[in-house]
Write an enzyme that holds these catalytic residues in place. Structure first.
Site, PDB file in Angstrom:
ATOM      1  N   TYR A  17       0.831  -1.212   0.000  1.00  0.00           N
ATOM      2  CA  TYR A  17       0.000   0.000   0.000  1.00  0.00           C
ATOM      3  C   TYR A  17       0.870   1.269   0.000  1.00  0.00           C
ATOM      4  O   TYR A  17       0.733   2.118  -0.892  1.00  0.00           O
ATOM      5  CB  TYR A  17      -0.967  -0.008   1.189  1.00  0.00           C
ATOM      6  CG  TYR A  17      -2.434   0.148   0.818  1.00  0.00           C
ATOM      7  CD1 TYR A  17      -2.815   0.877  -0.307  1.00  0.00           C
ATOM      8  CD2 TYR A  17      -3.444  -0.402   1.599  1.00  0.00           C
ATOM      9  CE1 TYR A  17      -4.147   1.023  -0.642  1.00  0.00           C
ATOM     10  CE2 TYR A  17      -4.785  -0.266   1.267  1.00  0.00           C
ATOM     11  CZ  TYR A  17      -5.126   0.448   0.148  1.00  0.00           C
ATOM     12  OH  TYR A  17      -6.446   0.596  -0.180  1.00  0.00           O
ATOM     13  N   GLU A  77       2.204   6.346  -7.101  1.00  0.00           N
ATOM     14  CA  GLU A  77       1.158   7.233  -7.635  1.00  0.00           C
ATOM     15  C   GLU A  77       1.509   8.704  -7.413  1.00  0.00           C
ATOM     16  O   GLU A  77       1.407   9.531  -8.327  1.00  0.00           O
ATOM     17  CB  GLU A  77      -0.186   6.895  -6.976  1.00  0.00           C
ATOM     18  CG  GLU A  77      -0.677   5.504  -7.368  1.00  0.00           C
ATOM     19  CD  GLU A  77      -1.911   5.057  -6.584  1.00  0.00           C
ATOM     20  OE1 GLU A  77      -2.685   5.914  -6.138  1.00  0.00           O
ATOM     21  OE2 GLU A  77      -2.096   3.828  -6.430  1.00  0.00           O
TER      22      GLU A  77
HETATM   23  C1  LIG Z   1     -11.295  12.002  -8.741  1.00  0.00           C
HETATM   24  C2  LIG Z   1      -9.951  11.898  -8.138  1.00  0.00           C
HETATM   25  C3  LIG Z   1      -9.925  11.013  -6.951  1.00  0.00           C
HETATM   26  C4  LIG Z   1      -8.615  11.082  -6.286  1.00  0.00           C
HETATM   27  C5  LIG Z   1      -8.655  10.514  -4.910  1.00  0.00           C
HETATM   28  C6  LIG Z   1      -7.351  10.663  -4.298  1.00  0.00           C
HETATM   29  C7  LIG Z   1      -7.258  10.049  -2.934  1.00  0.00           C
HETATM   30  C8  LIG Z   1      -6.677   8.723  -2.972  1.00  0.00           C
HETATM   31  C9  LIG Z   1      -6.273   8.179  -1.662  1.00  0.00           C
HETATM   32  C10 LIG Z   1      -6.245   6.666  -1.729  1.00  0.00           C
HETATM   33  C11 LIG Z   1      -4.994   6.089  -2.215  1.00  0.00           C
HETATM   34  C12 LIG Z   1      -5.169   4.675  -2.736  1.00  0.00           C
HETATM   35  C13 LIG Z   1      -3.952   4.266  -3.388  1.00  0.00           C
HETATM   36  C14 LIG Z   1      -4.022   2.871  -3.968  1.00  0.00           C
HETATM   37  O1  LIG Z   1      -4.434   2.922  -5.306  1.00  0.00           O
HETATM   38  C15 LIG Z   1      -2.704   2.243  -3.877  1.00  0.00           C
HETATM   39  C16 LIG Z   1      -2.792   0.755  -3.940  1.00  0.00           C
HETATM   40  O2  LIG Z   1      -3.767   0.105  -4.161  1.00  0.00           O
HETATM   41  S1  LIG Z   1      -1.354   0.039  -3.656  1.00  0.00           S
HETATM   42  C17 LIG Z   1      -1.709  -1.691  -3.587  1.00  0.00           C
HETATM   43  C18 LIG Z   1      -2.116  -2.173  -2.220  1.00  0.00           C
HETATM   44  N1  LIG Z   1      -3.528  -2.021  -2.073  1.00  0.00           N
HETATM   45  C19 LIG Z   1      -4.303  -2.901  -1.384  1.00  0.00           C
HETATM   46  O3  LIG Z   1      -3.866  -3.900  -0.855  1.00  0.00           O
HETATM   47  C20 LIG Z   1      -5.759  -2.601  -1.307  1.00  0.00           C
HETATM   48  C21 LIG Z   1      -6.453  -3.146  -2.428  1.00  0.00           C
HETATM   49  N2  LIG Z   1      -7.861  -2.826  -2.324  1.00  0.00           N
HETATM   50  C22 LIG Z   1      -8.732  -3.439  -1.520  1.00  0.00           C
HETATM   51  O4  LIG Z   1      -8.397  -4.354  -0.815  1.00  0.00           O
HETATM   52  C23 LIG Z   1     -10.151  -2.993  -1.543  1.00  0.00           C
HETATM   53  O5  LIG Z   1     -10.338  -2.210  -2.644  1.00  0.00           O
HETATM   54  C24 LIG Z   1     -10.627  -2.287  -0.257  1.00  0.00           C
HETATM   55  C25 LIG Z   1     -11.970  -1.640  -0.545  1.00  0.00           C
HETATM   56  C26 LIG Z   1      -9.592  -1.225   0.156  1.00  0.00           C
HETATM   57  C27 LIG Z   1     -10.789  -3.284   0.882  1.00  0.00           C
HETATM   58  O6  LIG Z   1     -11.579  -4.319   0.517  1.00  0.00           O
HETATM   59  P1  LIG Z   1     -12.659  -4.984   1.477  1.00  0.00           P
HETATM   60  O7  LIG Z   1     -13.222  -4.058   2.485  1.00  0.00           O
HETATM   61  O8  LIG Z   1     -13.632  -5.638   0.591  1.00  0.00           O
HETATM   62  O9  LIG Z   1     -11.822  -5.965   2.303  1.00  0.00           O
HETATM   63  P2  LIG Z   1     -11.742  -7.528   2.223  1.00  0.00           P
HETATM   64  O10 LIG Z   1     -10.920  -7.951   1.075  1.00  0.00           O
HETATM   65  O11 LIG Z   1     -11.272  -7.959   3.564  1.00  0.00           O
HETATM   66  O12 LIG Z   1     -13.224  -8.027   1.923  1.00  0.00           O
HETATM   67  C28 LIG Z   1     -14.266  -7.916   2.874  1.00  0.00           C
HETATM   68  C29 LIG Z   1     -15.304  -8.957   2.550  1.00  0.00           C
HETATM   69  O13 LIG Z   1     -15.909  -8.653   1.282  1.00  0.00           O
HETATM   70  C30 LIG Z   1     -15.726  -9.739   0.423  1.00  0.00           C
HETATM   71  N3  LIG Z   1     -15.511  -9.253  -0.935  1.00  0.00           N
HETATM   72  C31 LIG Z   1     -15.037  -8.059  -1.268  1.00  0.00           C
HETATM   73  N4  LIG Z   1     -14.934  -7.962  -2.594  1.00  0.00           N
HETATM   74  C32 LIG Z   1     -15.343  -9.135  -3.084  1.00  0.00           C
HETATM   75  C33 LIG Z   1     -15.449  -9.675  -4.381  1.00  0.00           C
HETATM   76  N5  LIG Z   1     -15.054  -8.991  -5.465  1.00  0.00           N
HETATM   77  N6  LIG Z   1     -15.914 -10.933  -4.505  1.00  0.00           N
HETATM   78  C34 LIG Z   1     -16.290 -11.650  -3.449  1.00  0.00           C
HETATM   79  N7  LIG Z   1     -16.213 -11.207  -2.184  1.00  0.00           N
HETATM   80  C35 LIG Z   1     -15.742  -9.962  -2.021  1.00  0.00           C
HETATM   81  C36 LIG Z   1     -14.529 -10.455   0.965  1.00  0.00           C
HETATM   82  O14 LIG Z   1     -14.465 -11.812   0.609  1.00  0.00           O
HETATM   83  C37 LIG Z   1     -14.709 -10.311   2.443  1.00  0.00           C
HETATM   84  O15 LIG Z   1     -15.655 -11.261   2.875  1.00  0.00           O
HETATM   85  P3  LIG Z   1     -15.394 -12.181   4.157  1.00  0.00           P
HETATM   86  O16 LIG Z   1     -15.463 -11.252   5.323  1.00  0.00           O
HETATM   87  O17 LIG Z   1     -16.452 -13.193   4.114  1.00  0.00           O
HETATM   88  O18 LIG Z   1     -14.053 -12.795   3.991  1.00  0.00           O
END
Ligand SMILES: CCCCCCCCCCCCC[C@@H](O)CC(=O)SCCNC(=O)CCNC(=O)[C@H](O)C(C)(C)COP(=O)(O)OP(=O)(O)OC[C@H]1O[C@@H](n2cnc3c(N)ncnc32)[C@H](O)[C@@H]1OP(=O)(O)O
Length: 245
Positions: free
Chosen positions: A167, A174
């Site tokens: 992250y 970015e």
């Molecule tokens: C208009 C201009 C806008 C400009 C805005 C500028 C501000 C920006 C600030 C933000 C910066 C972000 C930078 C970013 O881009 C950098 C990176 O990404 S670097 C790489 C590292 N990143 C990560 O590791 C995060 C990746 N992203 C995520 O993980 C998700 O998008 C997030 C929403 C952040 C978190 O996901 P979630 O809350 O869903 O967490 P979980 O994975 O633990 O899931 C929770 C439960 O939901 C189920 N789930 C979720 N999605 C799915 C799916 N597609 N299919 C099935 N199930 C899903 C998941 O299984 C979990 O269920 P359970 O509890 O049963 O396990």
């Protein structure tokens, strides 16, 4: 920005806990999510393989973005469906958290990397590309195996540990890329609207980008702490008790 536990959300597996009871996700929703996650895993895998092949063949990162941009644009834009999944309730994650994550990525792809060809060969572009790719292969394969109720521990471990380093690394990539774009944006006045004009509105993309960069300061920690809470919940089984108010 509330955490998914605080929202009462944060669950998308075949069986979801709701008020202590298990709730089945409909067969159609499950089938769609499996299809979506398999497609996304495959897409990011193709992107990862294409990047490795490019680097092995050419021995440089120059031209890499150009060669993988179609795949990147398609799969990152397809991720807009994640906001829809939350909004319609088939994935009970916060729409706000997902919205910030997805919109910042779409912004980077279309309004920075695609629009400003001069910065496409920056090392920082490769940094966020590599970080996103590793993250998404891990994340979508995690969701797929979870939906199939056959989740290997190492994928679960990777999903909730890699982000600790990835992250901040992705954010650095970015921000450095936007920073590299600033002189070009200032010089050309791209996407800007100067007065006088018939709408009597002025917009300066250069200052907009500076605001975007500063907006990482309040927004990124929210996403990072959200993931740390998810990590505690999933890896250490911590239950986060909802407040009464
Ligand atoms: C208009 C201009 C806008 C400009 C805005 C500028 C501000 C920006 C600030 C933000 C910066 C972000 C930078 C970013 O881009 C950098 C990176 O990404 S670097 C790489 C590292 N990143 C990560 O590791 C995060 C990746 N992203 C995520 O993980 C998700 O998008 C997030 C929403 C952040 C978190 O996901 P979630 O809350 O869903 O967490 P979980 O994975 O633990 O899931 C929770 C439960 O939901 C189920 N789930 C979720 N999605 C799915 C799916 N597609 N299919 C099935 N199930 C899903 C998941 O299984 C979990 O269920 P359970 O509890 O049963 O396990």
């Amino acid at each position: 920005m509330a955490s998914s536990e605080e929202d009462g959300g944060g669950n998308g597996s075949v069986e979801e806990k709701e008020n202590g009871k298990k709730r089945s996700l409909g067969a159609l929703a499950t089938a769609w999510l499996i299809f979506y996650n398999v497609a996304m895993t495959a897409g990011w895998l193709v992107l990862g393989i294409a990047m490795v092949r490019f680097y092995i063949q050419k021995g440089t990162h120059r031209g890499l973005f150009r060669s993988v941009q179609k795949t990147l644009k398609f799969f990152q834009t397809f991720a807009l469906l994640e906001v829809v999944h939350c909004a319609v309730g088939i994935v009970r994650t916060s729409v706000l958290v997902t919205g910030v994550q997805v919109s910042s990525r779409i912004f980077m792809v279309w309004f920075i990397a695609h629009s400003i060809k001069q910065i496409q060969n920056e090392e920082s572009v490769i940094l966020f590309l590599v970080v996103w790719t590793v993250t998404e292969i891990t994340r979508y394969s995690f969701y797929t195996f979870n939906l199939l109720n056959h989740l290997p521990y190492f994928i679960k471990w990777a999903r909730y540990n890699f982000f600790i380093i990835l992250y901040p690394a992705g954010v650095a990539g970015e921000l450095l890329t936007i920073y590299a774009a600033l002189p070009y944006v200032k010089k050309t006045g791209m996407f800007s609207l100067r007065l006088p004009n018939k709408y009597n509105v002025s917009f300066d993309y250069y200052y907009f980008l500076i605001i975007v960069m500063f907006s990482y300061i309040p927004l990124f920690p929210q996403l990072y702490f959200h993931m740390l809470r998810q990590r505690r919940k999933v890896l250490h089984g911590e239950v986060i008790v909802e407040k009464d108010d």
